[in-house]
Motif scaffolding. Structure first.
Motif, PDB file in Angstrom:
ATOM      1  N   ARG A 185      -2.972  -5.289   3.831  1.00 29.97           N
ATOM      2  CA  ARG A 185      -3.992  -4.350   4.312  1.00 29.97           C
ATOM      3  C   ARG A 185      -3.589  -3.658   5.608  1.00 29.97           C
ATOM      4  NH1 ARG A 185      -9.516  -6.888   1.777  1.00 29.97           N
ATOM      5  NH2 ARG A 185      -9.207  -5.826  -0.191  1.00 29.97           N
ATOM      6  N   VAL A 222       6.488  -0.931  -0.010  1.00 29.51           N
ATOM      7  CA  VAL A 222       6.537   0.321  -0.769  1.00 29.51           C
ATOM      8  C   VAL A 222       7.959   0.549  -1.293  1.00 29.51           C
ATOM      9  CG1 VAL A 222       6.184   2.818  -0.661  1.00 29.51           C
ATOM     10  CG2 VAL A 222       4.600   1.280   0.536  1.00 29.51           C
ATOM     11  N   GLU A 231       4.166   2.225 -14.081  1.00 30.40           N
ATOM     12  CA  GLU A 231       4.360   2.874 -12.782  1.00 30.40           C
ATOM     13  C   GLU A 231       3.865   2.073 -11.598  1.00 30.40           C
ATOM     14  OE1 GLU A 231       3.472   7.421 -12.890  1.00 30.40           O
ATOM     15  OE2 GLU A 231       2.022   6.405 -14.197  1.00 30.40           O
ATOM     16  N   GLN A 232       3.012   1.052 -11.845  1.00 28.30           N
ATOM     17  CA  GLN A 232       2.382   0.387 -10.706  1.00 28.30           C
ATOM     18  C   GLN A 232       2.545  -1.118 -10.763  1.00 28.30           C
ATOM     19  OE1 GLN A 232      -1.640   1.714 -10.021  1.00 28.30           O
ATOM     20  NE2 GLN A 232      -0.901   3.595  -9.065  1.00 28.30           N
ATOM     21  N   VAL A 233       2.387  -1.741  -9.600  1.00 29.26           N
ATOM     22  CA  VAL A 233       2.591  -3.179  -9.504  1.00 29.26           C
ATOM     23  C   VAL A 233       1.526  -3.784  -8.592  1.00 29.26           C
ATOM     24  CG1 VAL A 233       4.326  -2.791  -7.675  1.00 29.26           C
ATOM     25  CG2 VAL A 233       4.261  -4.982  -8.843  1.00 29.26           C
ATOM     26  N   ARG A 243      -0.639   3.127 -14.802  1.00 30.04           N
ATOM     27  CA  ARG A 243      -1.486   3.589 -13.720  1.00 30.04           C
ATOM     28  C   ARG A 243      -2.973   3.570 -14.106  1.00 30.04           C
ATOM     29  NH1 ARG A 243      -0.289   6.796  -9.569  1.00 30.04           N
ATOM     30  NH2 ARG A 243       1.734   7.277 -10.501  1.00 30.04           N
ATOM     31  N   GLY A 299      -8.673  -1.633 -10.199  1.00 23.14           N
ATOM     32  CA  GLY A 299      -8.748  -1.585  -8.739  1.00 23.14           C
ATOM     33  C   GLY A 299      -9.945  -0.816  -8.234  1.00 23.14           C
ATOM     34  N   ARG A 300     -10.426   0.144  -9.012  1.00 25.21           N
ATOM     35  CA  ARG A 300     -11.577   0.952  -8.604  1.00 25.21           C
ATOM     36  C   ARG A 300     -12.854   0.120  -8.713  1.00 25.21           C
ATOM     37  NH1 ARG A 300     -10.714   5.089 -12.155  1.00 25.21           N
ATOM     38  NH2 ARG A 300     -12.118   3.975 -13.548  1.00 25.21           N
ATOM     39  N   ARG A 316     -12.900  -5.718  -6.743  1.00 24.67           N
ATOM     40  CA  ARG A 316     -12.190  -5.915  -5.483  1.00 24.67           C
ATOM     41  C   ARG A 316     -11.114  -6.964  -5.696  1.00 24.67           C
ATOM     42  NH1 ARG A 316     -15.574  -7.388  -0.235  1.00 24.67           N
ATOM     43  NH2 ARG A 316     -16.744  -5.626  -1.075  1.00 24.67           N
ATOM     44  N   GLN A 368     -16.713   3.779  -7.808  1.00 26.36           N
ATOM     45  CA  GLN A 368     -15.799   3.147  -6.854  1.00 26.36           C
ATOM     46  C   GLN A 368     -16.461   1.928  -6.241  1.00 26.36           C
ATOM     47  OE1 GLN A 368     -12.765   4.254  -5.994  1.00 26.36           O
ATOM     48  NE2 GLN A 368     -12.350   3.032  -4.189  1.00 26.36           N
ATOM     49  N   MET A 369     -15.757   0.796  -6.297  1.00 25.79           N
ATOM     50  CA  MET A 369     -16.251  -0.427  -5.694  1.00 25.79           C
ATOM     51  C   MET A 369     -16.198  -0.296  -4.178  1.00 25.79           C
ATOM     52  SD  MET A 369     -14.944  -3.318  -4.161  1.00 25.79           S
ATOM     53  CE  MET A 369     -13.259  -2.797  -4.483  1.00 25.79           C
ATOM     54  N   MET A 405     -15.919  -1.482  -0.307  1.00 22.10           N
ATOM     55  CA  MET A 405     -15.370  -2.564   0.511  1.00 22.10           C
ATOM     56  C   MET A 405     -15.602  -2.216   1.974  1.00 22.10           C
ATOM     57  SD  MET A 405     -11.480  -4.028   0.864  1.00 22.10           S
ATOM     58  CE  MET A 405     -10.947  -3.499   2.506  1.00 22.10           C
ATOM     59  N   ARG A 463       2.677   4.760  -1.141  1.00 20.32           N
ATOM     60  CA  ARG A 463       2.003   3.492  -1.424  1.00 20.32           C
ATOM     61  C   ARG A 463       0.958   3.665  -2.515  1.00 20.32           C
ATOM     62  NH1 ARG A 463      -0.369  -1.331   1.786  1.00 20.32           N
ATOM     63  NH2 ARG A 463      -2.478  -1.276   0.997  1.00 20.32           N
ATOM     64  N   GLN A 464       0.204   4.744  -2.396  1.00 17.82           N
ATOM     65  CA  GLN A 464      -0.862   5.020  -3.360  1.00 17.82           C
ATOM     66  C   GLN A 464      -0.280   5.178  -4.764  1.00 17.82           C
ATOM     67  OE1 GLN A 464      -3.765   4.581  -2.289  1.00 17.82           O
ATOM     68  NE2 GLN A 464      -4.796   5.041  -4.232  1.00 17.82           N
ATOM     69  N   ARG A 465       0.906   5.788  -4.823  1.00 14.20           N
ATOM     70  CA  ARG A 465       1.511   6.051  -6.125  1.00 14.20           C
ATOM     71  C   ARG A 465       1.947   4.758  -6.823  1.00 14.20           C
ATOM     72  NH1 ARG A 465       5.963   9.314  -4.850  1.00 14.20           N
ATOM     73  NH2 ARG A 465       4.461  10.664  -3.803  1.00 14.20           N
ATOM     74  N   VAL A 466       2.550   3.844  -6.071  1.00 14.53           N
ATOM     75  CA  VAL A 466       3.171   2.675  -6.718  1.00 14.53           C
ATOM     76  C   VAL A 466       2.292   1.423  -6.644  1.00 14.53           C
ATOM     77  CG1 VAL A 466       4.503   1.883  -4.701  1.00 14.53           C
ATOM     78  CG2 VAL A 466       5.408   1.500  -7.021  1.00 14.53           C
ATOM     79  N   LEU A 467       1.385   1.349  -5.659  1.00 12.36           N
ATOM     80  CA  LEU A 467       0.504   0.172  -5.557  1.00 12.36           C
ATOM     81  C   LEU A 467      -0.916   0.489  -6.026  1.00 12.36           C
ATOM     82  CD1 LEU A 467       1.826  -1.241  -2.170  1.00 12.36           C
ATOM     83  CD2 LEU A 467       2.164  -2.240  -4.440  1.00 12.36           C
ATOM     84  N   GLY A 468      -1.354   1.687  -5.817  1.00 10.93           N
ATOM     85  CA  GLY A 468      -2.581   2.156  -6.448  1.00 10.93           C
ATOM     86  C   GLY A 468      -3.876   1.553  -5.947  1.00 10.93           C
ATOM     87  N   ALA A 469      -4.876   1.699  -6.792  1.00 11.87           N
ATOM     88  CA  ALA A 469      -6.260   1.416  -6.416  1.00 11.87           C
ATOM     89  C   ALA A 469      -6.544  -0.022  -5.967  1.00 11.87           C
ATOM     90  CB  ALA A 469      -7.185   1.802  -7.570  1.00 11.87           C
ATOM     91  N   PRO A 470      -5.850  -1.039  -6.505  1.00 14.78           N
ATOM     92  CA  PRO A 470      -6.191  -2.384  -6.032  1.00 14.78           C
ATOM     93  C   PRO A 470      -5.853  -2.590  -4.546  1.00 14.78           C
ATOM     94  CG  PRO A 470      -4.998  -2.510  -8.125  1.00 14.78           C
ATOM     95  CD  PRO A 470      -4.907  -1.094  -7.636  1.00 14.78           C
ATOM     96  N   TYR A 471      -5.018  -1.730  -3.988  1.00 11.45           N
ATOM     97  CA  TYR A 471      -4.547  -1.953  -2.617  1.00 11.45           C
ATOM     98  C   TYR A 471      -5.310  -1.104  -1.603  1.00 11.45           C
ATOM     99  CZ  TYR A 471      -0.909  -5.045  -4.115  1.00 11.45           C
ATOM    100  OH  TYR A 471      -0.255  -6.131  -4.615  1.00 11.45           O
ATOM    101  N   ARG A 472      -6.251  -1.724  -0.898  1.00 15.09           N
ATOM    102  CA  ARG A 472      -6.983  -1.027   0.160  1.00 15.09           C
ATOM    103  C   ARG A 472      -6.325  -1.309   1.504  1.00 15.09           C
ATOM    104  NH1 ARG A 472     -12.076   0.063  -2.188  1.00 15.09           N
ATOM    105  NH2 ARG A 472     -11.692  -0.146  -4.430  1.00 15.09           N
ATOM    106  N   LEU A 473      -6.463  -0.370   2.414  1.00 17.29           N
ATOM    107  CA  LEU A 473      -5.992  -0.561   3.789  1.00 17.29           C
ATOM    108  C   LEU A 473      -7.195  -0.777   4.694  1.00 17.29           C
ATOM    109  CD1 LEU A 473      -3.396   2.337   3.849  1.00 17.29           C
ATOM    110  CD2 LEU A 473      -2.825  -0.077   4.149  1.00 17.29           C
TER     111      LEU A 473
END
Lengths: 458, 458
Positions: free
Chosen positions: A99, A106, A121-123, A304, A311-312, A315, B6-7, B9, B32-42
């Protein structure tokens, strides 16, 4: 739950046996038993005490070496200096979580997904294969709105509640819930010898299993298969044996999850991932064991749209998943695999092993089949007089495993009948190691009488 | 499942906001958004990029320092040299698993269980708090033959399927299954002010919840509570608030699982484990976060008879659980806590913080309550004009969190109403750090207008 009786485990130390373990080991085992207790089993009739390691070798406290032909986690070698340096450097800097912004995760993630087909595309990072499988099931549930899972009948996918629920190899007390159905894995020794027929048979079983789920009122969510069916006894051929089954899963509205915890990261020599050999397109791929060479890191790779949907709405945060130190280790592992050309090494040394094992099998009918790919090989032991029906011989497998251990070569057994010798060394295994293994196996076999021959001789 | 939208947080970066993040961060966030995506919040309106750390400080790539008053994982300090050395030494030796003999895991386990009451004699290792909770639930199920679980209404216990199922704080899309019931946590600001009454009320709620389970046809297996109710907003007082509820759980045939992932390992200053403050005897204790100072290690500590029953009937093996490197890190953590007297430090510096926060609250009615113990403190923000009903003010909590971040002090918010400032620094936090936090907080509060006063002034 709570069924009585000691749960059986292949190749485990039995404290009640009269095996010689030495005074030091004996005292340590007693203390261990007191504080760690029943969940903690040791390997081998005579447990091995490990004090250090180097490449494909392990050493006991007296410096006696053991050839490691079993451990897939230290893929780039025990005590790998590059992994060690990477971890040390990062521990000297910082080890937070995902976070905060950091470029290492990345960079690594981009590099990791580039090893997959473009549509993956995503992990998402987790700590263990179990956590990754558990997460993949959650994502599949979320995407399909369904819960039903189809697995193979001796599958192993993990130890969390959800992943243990799809792991019948954990034994008869591990009762599978209603949303899980099993299908027999392809059996290269007993299935129709025609490749297409074996694949079609497996697909038909998956089709029937989904129907069985639906009759229970459970909608189908996912088919999950270890891409080389490790715990089902290692099925590497026919090569595209999973393809028709995956087509069935997709047609019936479910996802296909490729469990690459064992075959992944180049073990098979022919490709980075086992599923590539089947010409199938998994929706989710689960990675684990060798990913950090022993640092706990695992992952789910996916599309994706699936990751976004999950992810949306849900949580998800994993405190230790993808920390800078885990990522440093994982990065060093990729560097080692690439720079030392370990896929090529797995193919080459795997070939040496395969030839040697096949040669042994040619002269010993107890070796019912030798199979595998790269540095993941299996020898299936059968009763020599039981042809053409290949009756499994778990007793011989157990004798060979412990016989090899006595000669300081470490392997184990697996499979539905526990009769399959599992050879799965670090990827840095060399030809001389293969020779040592083959020599020791040949000796053990010649020292172990063939029961069928003994009992039929007057 | 799959509910739209959108959940939400608390305290997360919103990519759609117009916050200034700088060109470098902005490019990194996009990748980061492209490869880690929605599960990853900052975290934070303006995310923090972390490049290194030292003790209670974090540094960005330009060397600018941030005071870490939030992270409980690096309990013995960021980049702790002793943990680093221990990990490095072990990585240079070997890092296998628990099916070979090794004295380190036995030494550490004996030392760990000696920190617990005598009847808690055995330990099983896992990789994350989630895995440990998941395992504790499996053991409770096995021992009781039942599945019903009682939790608090904003509990957080993990991210595996089974632990997420008992984590309502994960949001409304995380639908709880039928075997789980929630009870409101004690609320020190709104409950009856008499201590005994608050504890009795909580016990009654647990009693009713078990009855509710049984009416559904679900037998009761376990009550699991975070010993300081972290995600419910931190409830450290009255001190024995959990005791009557635990008695109810036991009388109704269930186990009591103490979740010590957050309070454990001395954070509260007064004792190694939070449950000790409640004078209760948990059947299972779950450990995690600070255990390896960032190396993924967690554990379940329990009674011999429960561990034996589970281990005898169910095959359990965790590849990365209790590996030599994790154990080396965990050993160094205990060494540091003991040699540097970090429990005493948590009590002392926690006292400085508590006094300073209470002083601020005396002059600012928006600070509805200051509570906590050791280095786990909470400030509950309320509408200043809403007395005697303490209406939560999550907006102010969010402003303060981001205001502190702008002053390079890292904290976050939590609680059912997201109005509780969570102060939870590494245990090496010093008095000068406490002063820096208090000064920054005082400044942020004076720079943040009181909405209630502003809107009522003509």
């Amino acid at each position: 739950m709570g069924a009585p009786g000691q749960m059986h485990m292949v190749n485990s130390y039995d404290p009640a046996s009269d095996a010689e373990v030495g005074r030091r080991a004996s005292a340590l085992i007693e203390r261990r038993q007191r504080v760690l207790g029943a969940p903690y089993r040791l390997f081998y009739r005579q447990p091995v005490e490990v004090a250090s390691g180097d490449g494909a070798l392990l050493f006991d406290p007296d410096g006696v070496d053991y050839l490691d032909a079993y451990n897939n986690v230290p893929a780039v070698g025990h005590a790998n200096p590059r992994v060690r340096a990477a971890v040390d450097e990062q521990l000297g800097r910082v080890n937070t979580h995902t976070r905060y912004l950091s470029d290492q995760i990345v960079d690594y993630s981009e590099r990791l997904v580039s090893l997959f087909p473009d549509y993956l595309e995503q992990v998402v990072y987790t700590c263990s294969g179990s956590e990754a499988v558990d997460l993949a099931l959650r994502i599949a549930r979320h995407v399909t709105g369904a819960t039903g899972v189809v697995i193979t009948s001796n599958a192993y996918h993990g130890t969390t509640q959800a992943s243990a629920a799809i792991s019948p190899s954990l034994g008869p007390n591990n009762v599978l819930p209603e949303h899980v159905v099993t299908v027999p894995a392809p059996d290269p020794l007993r299935d129709p010898s025609d490749d297409g027929a074996s694949a079609a048979l497996f697909a038909q079983r998956v089709e029937d299993a989904i129907t069985r789920l639906e009759r229970r009122g459970v909608r189908f969510s996912a088919l999950i298969v270890d891409s080389v069916l490790s715990s089902d006894g290692l099925v590497t051929h026919p090569q595209e044996v999973l393809r028709p089954a995956v087509e069935v899963a997709r047609r019936r509205g479910g996802l296909y999850i490729a469990d690459e915890v064992q075959p992944g990261f180049g073990r098979l020599g022919s490709a980075w991932w086992g599923f590539l050999r089947h010409s199938v397109e998994p929706d989710l791929v689960v990675l684990g064991k060798p990913m950090g060479n022993g640092l706990p890191i695992s992952a789910v790779v996916g599309r994706r749209e699936h990751m976004d949907a999950f992810g949306r709405d849900v949580r998800y945060f994993n405190t230790f998943g993808g920390t800078p130190v885990s990522i440093a280790a994982a990065t060093a592992v990729l560097d080692e695999i690439e720079d030392r050309e370990l896929l090529q090494n797995a193919a080459t040394v795997g070939g040496v092993l395969m030839n040697g094992l096949s040669e042994l099998a040619r002269h010993d009918r107890r070796l019912g089949q030798v199979r595998g790919e790269g540095l993941f090989l299996a020898v299936e032991f059968v009763r020599s007089r039981s042809q053409p029906v290949a009756a499994p011989d778990p007793g011989l497998a157990n004798q060979v495993v412990n016989g090899l251990r006595a000669k300081r070569v470490l392997v184990s057994a697996s499979g539905r009948h526990e009769n399959v010798l599992k050879i799965r060394p670090p990827l840095v295994f060399e030809s001389r190691h293969a020779d040592r293994l083959l020599t020791a196996l040949s000796e053990v076999l010649s020292e172990t009488p063939d029961d069928d021959l003994v009992t039929t001789t007057p």
